[in-house]
Design an enzyme around this catalytic site. Sequence first.
Site, short mmCIF file in Angstrom:
data_model
loop_
_atom_site.label_atom_id
_atom_site.label_comp_id
_atom_site.label_asym_id
_atom_site.label_seq_id
_atom_site.Cartn_x
_atom_site.Cartn_y
_atom_site.Cartn_z
N LYS A 151 0.71 -1.11 0.01
CA LYS A 151 0.03 0.04 0.09
C LYS A 151 0.91 1.37 -0.04
O LYS A 151 2.13 1.29 0.55
CB LYS A 151 -0.95 0.09 1.28
CG LYS A 151 -1.99 -0.97 1.08
CD LYS A 151 -2.77 -0.92 2.50
CE LYS A 151 -3.77 -1.72 2.65
NZ LYS A 151 -4.98 -1.76 1.72
N ARG B 29 -10.36 -11.54 1.64
CA ARG B 29 -11.41 -12.53 1.08
C ARG B 29 -10.83 -13.76 1.06
O ARG B 29 -11.56 -14.82 1.10
CB ARG B 29 -11.89 -11.93 -0.37
CG ARG B 29 -10.85 -11.96 -1.31
CD ARG B 29 -10.95 -11.29 -2.61
NE ARG B 29 -11.03 -9.76 -2.26
CZ ARG B 29 -11.10 -8.85 -3.14
NH1 ARG B 29 -11.63 -9.19 -4.45
NH2 ARG B 29 -11.25 -7.55 -2.84
#
Length: 492
Positions: free
Chosen positions: A264, A338
């Site tokens: 990130k 996920r």
Amino acid sequence: MTDLREITFGTIDLDALAGTAGRVAVFVDGERKLGRAARRVNRLTRGAVARAVEGETWEKKAVGDVVSLAFPTGMAAESVDIVRADRRMTVEAARKAGAALARLAGASAITVLNEASARMAQVALGIALRSYAFTDHKSDKGKLPAPARMLTNKPEELEAAAAPLLAAASGVLFTRDLVNEPANVLTTTEFAARLEALRDIGLEVEVLEEDRLAELGMGALLCVGQGSVSPSKVVVMRWKGAAGAPLALIGKGVVFDTGGISLKPASGMEDMTMDMGGAGTVAGVMKAIALRKAPAHVVGMVGLVENMPSGSAVRPGDVVTSMKGDTVEVVNTDAEGRLVLCDVLWYAQQTEKPAAMVDLATLTGACVVALGHENAAVFSNDDGFAGAFLKAAETEGEGAWRMPMGKGYDDLLKSPVADMKNIGGRPGGAVTAAQFLRRFVSDDVPWVHLDIAGVAHLKAGNDLAPKGATGWGVLALDRLIRDRFETPEDAA
């Protein structure tokens, strides 16, 4: 850990008002009618209450707003707080009023006077929620808030009505503490330990360590944490307040998320301590239902991992095998939530045979782009179950909005080397994340996926919470359990 402000219940004693310290709150309706307590306070303050509600300022106040009279003549109180009310005061307005009283009081004592107990329980909830402050890591922690006294003509009835609400508030504050904790404190091991401590209130708690997760074949979950020195874990919390198949609550617990190898940007990465918000909410709900001894069967499961870059971290292009047996091409290691949820969802179905499932995750930035910070995104395979959750969220004033699903989104997850990719590209990013999870939910299990990325943690406070963690979802899920999964007391 943050405790609720102590809230007690008692009968109004008009003769004691002159000597009451702290802040004293009375209720006045839109027609400026003063009840017995307000009349006594008005007399003690030589008509100050009546004057305050006669002007244009009072006319402009909404139900639940407060007008304060500082250091009133004739009373020991530091302030008299006048709450604008009416006979049909809504739950939202009552909570707002309680929160306003708590915000004005700071650490001072609060005495709330209202002859009728209607909505007073909701005022107490508002006080409890807005009295929160996360000061664990400050040198000056400030004063602990003094107690709040709720005085009415029927205190026993009020206390009984408030008890389950305050249990829910305790769950909200537990969630806020978990989400606000920095990652060097709330490691996966510490998180699991805090959940194990919930055994003290009656929950069954089981911790699955990495060796067991490997035996179960949770390759998707384990790949997320393989670059971190913190061990990955799954914690199972069970509340058996009723027989039958349980509601399963599944939470994403990424205690810190750098994005892994798909790193990130540095700006804002410090906020990724809140990436375990889904797991925090599940923990808060489980605490709430245990405290109020809910007549329901609920299982909470959280996958606890840390997503870090290192020589052992999962790489873009790696293929992993989920517990279900499906293979996943990890195209982006920052789409890790996920991968955690899919294995826990499958494990929940195999071990608990749930009547329904709800998963929660701070899953996608796309959700924030779509809905901002006002609503969580709701995805589901079952219209009735989705409707029940949306009704519960609306009742509790927690914003939620249903989003679409469909085969066209599902096709975006096709991989040339595995059964699926873990991302489907930028368009519809929150939807393709939900479609990924949908593959790990059996068709006969009603399921709701909540993407709470925009609502779990706020830069500015709102009516019921200071800035930081909100505890969003605890009240809505507690309401869903009450409305849909509790066994009536007179049931066989």
